[in-house]
Design a protein around this motif. Structure first.
Motif, PDB file in Angstrom:
ATOM      1  N   MET A 190      41.466  43.524  24.773  1.00  0.00           N
ATOM      2  CA  MET A 190      41.269  44.146  23.470  1.00  0.00           C
ATOM      3  C   MET A 190      40.733  43.168  22.430  1.00  0.00           C
ATOM      4  O   MET A 190      40.046  43.571  21.505  1.00  0.00           O
ATOM      5  N   ARG A 191      41.037  41.895  22.590  1.00  0.00           N
ATOM      6  CA  ARG A 191      40.586  40.912  21.612  1.00  0.00           C
ATOM      7  C   ARG A 191      39.065  40.941  21.502  1.00  0.00           C
ATOM      8  O   ARG A 191      38.502  40.903  20.415  1.00  0.00           O
ATOM      9  N   GLU A 192      38.372  41.042  22.662  1.00  0.00           N
ATOM     10  CA  GLU A 192      36.908  41.090  22.644  1.00  0.00           C
ATOM     11  C   GLU A 192      36.420  42.357  21.949  1.00  0.00           C
ATOM     12  O   GLU A 192      35.460  42.303  21.176  1.00  0.00           O
ATOM     13  N   ASN A 193      37.066  43.486  22.223  1.00  0.00           N
ATOM     14  CA  ASN A 193      36.656  44.731  21.578  1.00  0.00           C
ATOM     15  C   ASN A 193      36.834  44.651  20.069  1.00  0.00           C
ATOM     16  O   ASN A 193      35.985  45.115  19.318  1.00  0.00           O
ATOM     17  N   ILE A 194      37.944  44.097  19.632  1.00  0.00           N
ATOM     18  CA  ILE A 194      38.207  43.976  18.194  1.00  0.00           C
ATOM     19  C   ILE A 194      37.189  43.041  17.555  1.00  0.00           C
ATOM     20  O   ILE A 194      36.623  43.338  16.497  1.00  0.00           O
ATOM     21  N   ILE A 223      42.106  45.698  29.983  1.00  0.00           N
ATOM     22  CA  ILE A 223      40.942  45.607  29.114  1.00  0.00           C
ATOM     23  C   ILE A 223      41.286  44.599  28.019  1.00  0.00           C
ATOM     24  O   ILE A 223      42.251  44.793  27.276  1.00  0.00           O
TER      25      ILE A 223
END
Length: 149
Positions: free
Chosen positions: A58-62, A56
């Motif tokens: 995480m950069r996009e989620n953050i 997943i």
């Protein structure tokens, strides 16, 4: 402290497991399950098929989380500013708004009480459905405007 040890264990074991091509499992005489990437020889064992791990980003989620937080802050600021073009409400205006809100909330509670009394008193099917619908609508308004807002 134990959760740190577990985290270290997971961080060390997961990459080793995910990088292994073949995995084997067997249960020893004491009933303990073992997993290894080395074929256990003469022991009765099963080959375990490992799926590739899902990653997943995480950069996009953050980034999305920060964007949502920024939008929430902007909305809150604009709500605080009211219709005054960016100016905050004066103390008198805030007090009037609070009084209006309290009066509205009191009205919703009284209406809910009346509906509840009518439901308890007995009703026909059509009237009961109408009363339950009204109760649901008033409860939603009370929740949105008085309890959550």
């Amino acid at each position: 402290m134990p959760w740190r040890q577990a985290a270290v264990f997971v961080l060390l074991v997961i990459p080793a497991i995910s990088s292994a091509q073949k995995m084997y499992t067997w249960v020893d005489e004491q009933g303990v399950a073992h997993f290894t990437d080395i074929k256990p020889g003469v022991r009765e064992h099963k080959r375990v098929e490992l799926r590739t791990p899902s990653l997943i980003p995480m950069r996009e989620n953050i980034t999305r989380g920060k964007r949502v937080s920024t939008i929430n802050q902007q909305v809150n600021r604009s709500l605080e500013a009211g219709n005054g073009g960016g100016r905050t409400l004066s103390d008198k205006q805030e007090a009037r708004e609070r009084e209006r809100k309290n009066a509205r909330c009191k009205e919703y509670r009284e209406k809910l009480d009346r509906i509840q009394k009518q439901l308890r008193a007995g009703y026909s099917n059509d009237q009961g459905n109408r009363l339950r619908r009204q109760r649901r609508e008033v409860s939603q308004k009370l929740s949105r405007e008085c309890l959550l807002g």
